[in-house]
Design a protein around this motif. Structure first.
Motif, PDB file in Angstrom:
ATOM      1  N   GLU A  98      96.259   7.946  21.249  1.00 47.97           N
ATOM      2  CA  GLU A  98      95.772   6.814  21.754  1.00 47.97           C
ATOM      3  C   GLU A  98      94.753   6.951  22.852  1.00 47.97           C
ATOM      4  OE1 GLU A  98      99.537   4.602  23.325  1.00 47.97           O
ATOM      5  OE2 GLU A  98     100.338   4.849  21.313  1.00 47.97           O
ATOM      6  N   ARG A  99      94.483   8.108  23.353  1.00 49.40           N
ATOM      7  CA  ARG A  99      93.637   8.227  24.560  1.00 49.40           C
ATOM      8  C   ARG A  99      92.774   9.325  24.331  1.00 49.40           C
ATOM      9  NH1 ARG A  99      96.415   9.805  29.715  1.00 49.40           N
ATOM     10  NH2 ARG A  99      97.620  11.151  28.180  1.00 49.40           N
ATOM     11  N   PRO A 100      91.469   9.298  24.820  1.00 48.00           N
ATOM     12  CA  PRO A 100      90.506  10.465  24.492  1.00 48.00           C
ATOM     13  C   PRO A 100      91.066  11.603  25.110  1.00 48.00           C
ATOM     14  CG  PRO A 100      89.676   8.679  25.697  1.00 48.00           C
ATOM     15  CD  PRO A 100      90.900   8.110  25.266  1.00 48.00           C
ATOM     16  N   TYR A 101      90.719  12.882  24.987  1.00 52.54           N
ATOM     17  CA  TYR A 101      90.767  14.118  25.765  1.00 52.54           C
ATOM     18  C   TYR A 101      89.889  14.302  26.754  1.00 52.54           C
ATOM     19  CZ  TYR A 101      91.229  19.001  26.497  1.00 52.54           C
ATOM     20  OH  TYR A 101      91.230  20.419  27.026  1.00 52.54           O
ATOM     21  N   TYR A 102      90.364  14.554  27.958  1.00 47.70           N
ATOM     22  CA  TYR A 102      89.587  14.819  29.085  1.00 47.70           C
ATOM     23  C   TYR A 102      89.850  16.288  29.470  1.00 47.70           C
ATOM     24  CZ  TYR A 102      88.354   9.843  29.381  1.00 47.70           C
ATOM     25  OH  TYR A 102      88.024   8.474  29.109  1.00 47.70           O
ATOM     26  N   PRO A 103      88.830  17.351  29.311  1.00 46.16           N
ATOM     27  CA  PRO A 103      89.038  18.452  29.662  1.00 46.16           C
ATOM     28  C   PRO A 103      89.353  18.871  31.070  1.00 46.16           C
ATOM     29  CG  PRO A 103      86.697  18.190  29.325  1.00 46.16           C
ATOM     30  CD  PRO A 103      87.305  17.252  28.922  1.00 46.16           C
ATOM     31  N   TRP A 104      89.128  18.012  32.040  1.00 48.93           N
ATOM     32  CA  TRP A 104      89.312  18.300  33.546  1.00 48.93           C
ATOM     33  C   TRP A 104      90.707  17.753  33.749  1.00 48.93           C
ATOM     34  CZ3 TRP A 104      86.501  21.316  35.538  1.00 48.93           C
ATOM     35  CH2 TRP A 104      84.992  21.615  35.027  1.00 48.93           C
ATOM     36  N   GLY A 105      91.197  17.262  32.844  1.00 46.74           N
ATOM     37  CA  GLY A 105      92.901  16.417  33.278  1.00 46.74           C
ATOM     38  C   GLY A 105      92.681  15.129  33.779  1.00 46.74           C
ATOM     39  N   GLU A 106      93.898  14.535  34.213  1.00 50.49           N
ATOM     40  CA  GLU A 106      93.994  13.274  34.823  1.00 50.49           C
ATOM     41  C   GLU A 106      93.567  13.103  35.905  1.00 50.49           C
ATOM     42  OE1 GLU A 106      95.553  10.783  32.971  1.00 50.49           O
ATOM     43  OE2 GLU A 106      95.679  12.287  31.234  1.00 50.49           O
ATOM     44  N   ALA A 107      93.388  11.615  36.291  1.00 48.57           N
ATOM     45  CA  ALA A 107      93.002  11.415  37.930  1.00 48.57           C
ATOM     46  C   ALA A 107      93.781  11.986  38.725  1.00 48.57           C
ATOM     47  CB  ALA A 107      92.837  10.057  38.002  1.00 48.57           C
ATOM     48  N   LEU A 108      93.343  12.348  39.979  1.00 44.63           N
ATOM     49  CA  LEU A 108      94.100  13.133  41.065  1.00 44.63           C
ATOM     50  C   LEU A 108      93.505  12.716  42.504  1.00 44.63           C
ATOM     51  CD1 LEU A 108      96.396  15.125  41.725  1.00 44.63           C
ATOM     52  CD2 LEU A 108      94.429  16.972  41.465  1.00 44.63           C
ATOM     53  N   ALA A 109      94.348  12.568  43.513  1.00 43.02           N
ATOM     54  CA  ALA A 109      93.825  12.289  44.834  1.00 43.02           C
ATOM     55  C   ALA A 109      94.490  13.127  45.854  1.00 43.02           C
ATOM     56  CB  ALA A 109      94.296  10.806  45.318  1.00 43.02           C
ATOM     57  N   LEU A 110      93.773  13.925  46.614  1.00 45.57           N
ATOM     58  CA  LEU A 110      94.231  14.867  47.517  1.00 45.57           C
ATOM     59  C   LEU A 110      93.842  14.850  48.844  1.00 45.57           C
ATOM     60  CD1 LEU A 110      93.066  17.873  45.299  1.00 45.57           C
ATOM     61  CD2 LEU A 110      95.316  17.165  45.361  1.00 45.57           C
ATOM     62  N   ASP A 111      94.851  14.879  49.815  1.00 50.04           N
ATOM     63  CA  ASP A 111      94.466  14.655  51.286  1.00 50.04           C
ATOM     64  C   ASP A 111      93.473  15.839  51.524  1.00 50.04           C
ATOM     65  OD1 ASP A 111      95.986  12.417  51.716  1.00 50.04           O
ATOM     66  OD2 ASP A 111      97.638  13.517  51.980  1.00 50.04           O
ATOM     67  N   LEU A 112      92.280  15.441  52.439  1.00 50.11           N
ATOM     68  CA  LEU A 112      91.434  16.584  53.128  1.00 50.11           C
ATOM     69  C   LEU A 112      92.129  17.461  54.019  1.00 50.11           C
ATOM     70  CD1 LEU A 112      88.044  14.420  53.506  1.00 50.11           C
ATOM     71  CD2 LEU A 112      88.358  16.173  52.147  1.00 50.11           C
ATOM     72  N   ALA A 113      93.376  16.879  54.711  1.00 51.19           N
ATOM     73  CA  ALA A 113      93.902  17.825  55.579  1.00 51.19           C
ATOM     74  C   ALA A 113      94.553  19.123  55.101  1.00 51.19           C
ATOM     75  CB  ALA A 113      94.763  17.102  56.605  1.00 51.19           C
ATOM     76  N   SER A 114      94.877  19.050  53.700  1.00 52.25           N
ATOM     77  CA  SER A 114      95.632  19.916  52.923  1.00 52.25           C
ATOM     78  C   SER A 114      94.822  20.893  52.257  1.00 52.25           C
ATOM     79  CB  SER A 114      96.898  19.304  51.844  1.00 52.25           C
ATOM     80  OG  SER A 114      96.150  18.392  51.220  1.00 52.25           O
ATOM     81  N   ILE A 115      93.684  20.614  52.285  1.00 50.88           N
ATOM     82  CA  ILE A 115      92.564  21.370  51.266  1.00 50.88           C
ATOM     83  C   ILE A 115      92.099  22.608  52.365  1.00 50.88           C
ATOM     84  CG2 ILE A 115      90.093  21.333  50.369  1.00 50.88           C
ATOM     85  CD1 ILE A 115      90.689  18.528  49.621  1.00 50.88           C
ATOM     86  N   ALA A 116      92.195  23.788  51.764  1.00 50.61           N
ATOM     87  CA  ALA A 116      91.830  24.989  52.470  1.00 50.61           C
ATOM     88  C   ALA A 116      90.319  25.400  52.141  1.00 50.61           C
ATOM     89  CB  ALA A 116      92.480  26.350  52.005  1.00 50.61           C
ATOM     90  N   PHE A 117      90.029  25.237  50.830  1.00 47.70           N
ATOM     91  CA  PHE A 117      88.688  25.762  50.308  1.00 47.70           C
ATOM     92  C   PHE A 117      88.424  24.593  49.379  1.00 47.70           C
ATOM     93  CE2 PHE A 117      90.324  29.743  51.691  1.00 47.70           C
ATOM     94  CZ  PHE A 117      89.401  29.970  52.468  1.00 47.70           C
ATOM     95  N   LEU A 118      86.772  24.290  49.432  1.00 37.35           N
ATOM     96  CA  LEU A 118      86.323  23.391  48.346  1.00 37.35           C
ATOM     97  C   LEU A 118      85.089  23.979  47.826  1.00 37.35           C
ATOM     98  CD1 LEU A 118      86.375  20.623  46.543  1.00 37.35           C
ATOM     99  CD2 LEU A 118      85.017  19.613  48.456  1.00 37.35           C
ATOM    100  N   PHE A 119      85.002  24.254  46.522  1.00 36.58           N
ATOM    101  CA  PHE A 119      83.950  25.051  45.900  1.00 36.58           C
ATOM    102  C   PHE A 119      83.363  24.066  44.806  1.00 36.58           C
ATOM    103  CE2 PHE A 119      86.825  28.502  47.159  1.00 36.58           C
ATOM    104  CZ  PHE A 119      85.825  29.116  47.810  1.00 36.58           C
ATOM    105  N   LEU A 120      82.018  24.095  44.696  1.00 31.10           N
ATOM    106  CA  LEU A 120      81.295  23.612  43.734  1.00 31.10           C
ATOM    107  C   LEU A 120      81.072  24.412  42.826  1.00 31.10           C
ATOM    108  CD1 LEU A 120      79.028  21.101  42.805  1.00 31.10           C
ATOM    109  CD2 LEU A 120      77.342  22.458  44.052  1.00 31.10           C
TER     110      LEU A 120
END
Length: 122
Positions: A98-120
């Protein structure tokens, strides 16, 4: 990989639409497309749960007749019998059930305070 630093909304929001790797303070890693960064939250893959309906406008186009008449309008119609639809390979590898495949996964929301590193991801 290129580190995104400092982790402020103004800095992070410049990279919307790019693939990123998020490493949390507890060591969990999340990969996805950066959708937005607002209200102290980082949103990944925001469009992955939505299905885009590509619907054409069904209203006929109205064109003015340049020859004679006082503003007469003609309906421009399209003949569907003259349109040729070609598709070399009808199989869609990104459609599962019923749904298309997304290689990155489902939608996700994360708090900035709980993030240690963010990489491009390059």
């Amino acid at each position: 990989m290129e580190r995104i630093y400092p982790l402020h909304e103004e800095v992070v929001s410049r990279f919307c639409g790019y693939p990123v790797c998020v490493i949390m303070n507890d060591g969990m890693r999340h990969f996805g497309i950066l959708s937005s960064c607002e209200s102290g939250r980082l949103h990944l893959n925001a469009g992955s749960g939505e299905t885009e309906a590509a619907t054409a406008n069904a209203k006929p186009q109205v064109s003015k007749n340049k020859k004679g008449g006082k503003g007469k309008k003609e309906m421009a119609h399209k003949s569907s019998s003259t349109q040729v639809q070609t598709q070399a390979y009808p199989y869609d590898p990104y459609y599962y059930g019923e749904r298309p495949y997304y290689p990155w996964g489902e939608a996700l929301a994360l708090d900035l305070a709980s993030i240690a590193f963010l990489f491009l991801l390059l």
